[in-house]
Design an enzyme around this catalytic site. Structure first.
Site, PDB file in Angstrom:
ATOM      1  N   ALA A 129      11.659   5.512  21.564  1.00 36.25           N
ATOM      2  CA  ALA A 129      13.032   6.024  21.599  1.00 36.25           C
ATOM      3  C   ALA A 129      13.892   5.259  20.609  1.00 36.25           C
ATOM      4  O   ALA A 129      13.741   4.044  20.455  1.00 36.25           O
ATOM      5  CB  ALA A 129      13.617   5.892  22.999  1.00 36.25           C
ATOM      6  N   LYS A 130      14.793   5.974  19.952  1.00 38.98           N
ATOM      7  CA  LYS A 130      15.784   5.299  19.108  1.00 38.98           C
ATOM      8  C   LYS A 130      16.948   4.935  20.018  1.00 38.98           C
ATOM      9  O   LYS A 130      17.996   5.579  20.033  1.00 38.98           O
ATOM     10  CB  LYS A 130      16.219   6.205  17.949  1.00 38.98           C
ATOM     11  CG  LYS A 130      16.961   5.451  16.834  1.00 38.98           C
ATOM     12  CD  LYS A 130      17.168   6.356  15.617  1.00 38.98           C
ATOM     13  CE  LYS A 130      17.956   5.637  14.529  1.00 38.98           C
ATOM     14  NZ  LYS A 130      17.216   4.530  13.920  1.00 38.98           N
ATOM     15  N   ALA A 131      16.707   3.908  20.816  1.00 41.51           N
ATOM     16  CA  ALA A 131      17.634   3.486  21.853  1.00 41.51           C
ATOM     17  C   ALA A 131      18.403   2.264  21.388  1.00 41.51           C
ATOM     18  O   ALA A 131      17.831   1.335  20.811  1.00 41.51           O
ATOM     19  CB  ALA A 131      16.878   3.174  23.140  1.00 41.51           C
TER      20      ALA A 131
END
Length: 269
Positions: A129-131
């Site tokens: 995830a691009k969290a």
């Protein structure tokens, strides 16, 4: 008081527009939704609505070449670790950001210092995830590198293999063969995927495999890729220096042409 601020409950994208058109807009939006799903967030819009909103923001900005940042976060409807009662909010920002690294740095190659922090194992964090929360160690690593006179940091993974820079994926060239690590514990960048396809189209041998620290010490060329960084040569990692070689230059030129819709296959060495 948003959950996203207090507990890192947010996901985002970084995108570039060239000549008034957002490069791979649909792919970025799809990844935004995938990231949100991994964090258990429901974005209250469709992917088509987000794509249309990005176009509207870009048009309203009056910018032809710009960086865009869609972000989705858990709101302030509930305070605490649990976030089931929060709503997912979405915003899209855009601004003029010509280059992540200066043209001078890109020409001679950026310098990287190996970070003391490591990328987490995939069973300890949602690494696909691009969290926002996952970038904390990247910030610490980049600060550490800058304090020591380097432009950025080289991140190793939890096993000690070379993984990426703080905001860009890693490529190593040796004897004409390009190698990039499998993204099993870090983000599979859209620019990374584009460069892999572009290199194969241009006829360069390419391997997806682990890269050791020793592999980097004996490399002929090293470069990084990312939406912000685009294709950028690496001129130094710790005490090892590199020339900005022909494969890096070829892919950089081809990518610059591709994103602007110009012919790019004729630039191969």
């Amino acid at each position: 008081m948003t959950h996203g601020l207090h507990y890192g409950g947010s996901v985002f994208e970084g995108e570039r527009a060239y000549d008034g058109k957002i490069f791979k807009s649909k792919e970025h939006t799809s990844r935004l939704f995938q990231s949100a799903k991994l964090l258990g967030m429901d974005i209250p819009f469709s992917e088509d609505e987000i794509n249309a909103a990005k176009d509207a923001v870009l048009k309203a900005s009056g910018l032809a070449n710009a960086y865009l940042r869609p972000i989705a976060w858990r709101g302030s409807e509930q305070m605490g670790i649990a976030a089931r009662l929060t709503k997912t909010h979405v915003a899209i920002a855009t601004w003029d950001w010509p280059s992540y690294f200066s043209p001078e740095m890109k020409e001679k190659g950026i310098s990287l210092q190996t970070s003391s922090w490591r990328k987490p194992a995939p069973n300890t964090a949602p690494t696909q995830a691009k969290a926002a929360g996952l970038y904390m160690i990247n910030t610490l690593s980049k600060h550490q590198a800058e304090e020591n006179g380097f432009a950025d940091a080289l991140m190793l993974d939890y096993r000690g293999y070379a993984a990426e820079a703080t905001a860009a994926n890693l490529f190593r060239v040796k004897n004409g063969v390009i190698r990039t690590p499998a993204p099993d514990c870090f983000l599979n960048g859209i620019t990374r995927q584009t460069i892999i396809a572009l290199a194969q189209e241009l006829g360069f041998p390419l391997e997806i495999d682990f890269i050791t620290v020793e592999d980097l010490k004996t490399a002929d060329e090293v470069f990084v890729t990312g939406t912000a960084a685009e294709v950028c040569a690496v001129g130094r990692i710790d005490d090892t220096t590199y020339a900005v070689g022909p494969i890096t230059r070829t892919l950089r030129t081809a990518y610059e042409n591709m994103v602007r819709g110009r012919p790019y296959t004729s630039v191969a060495a």
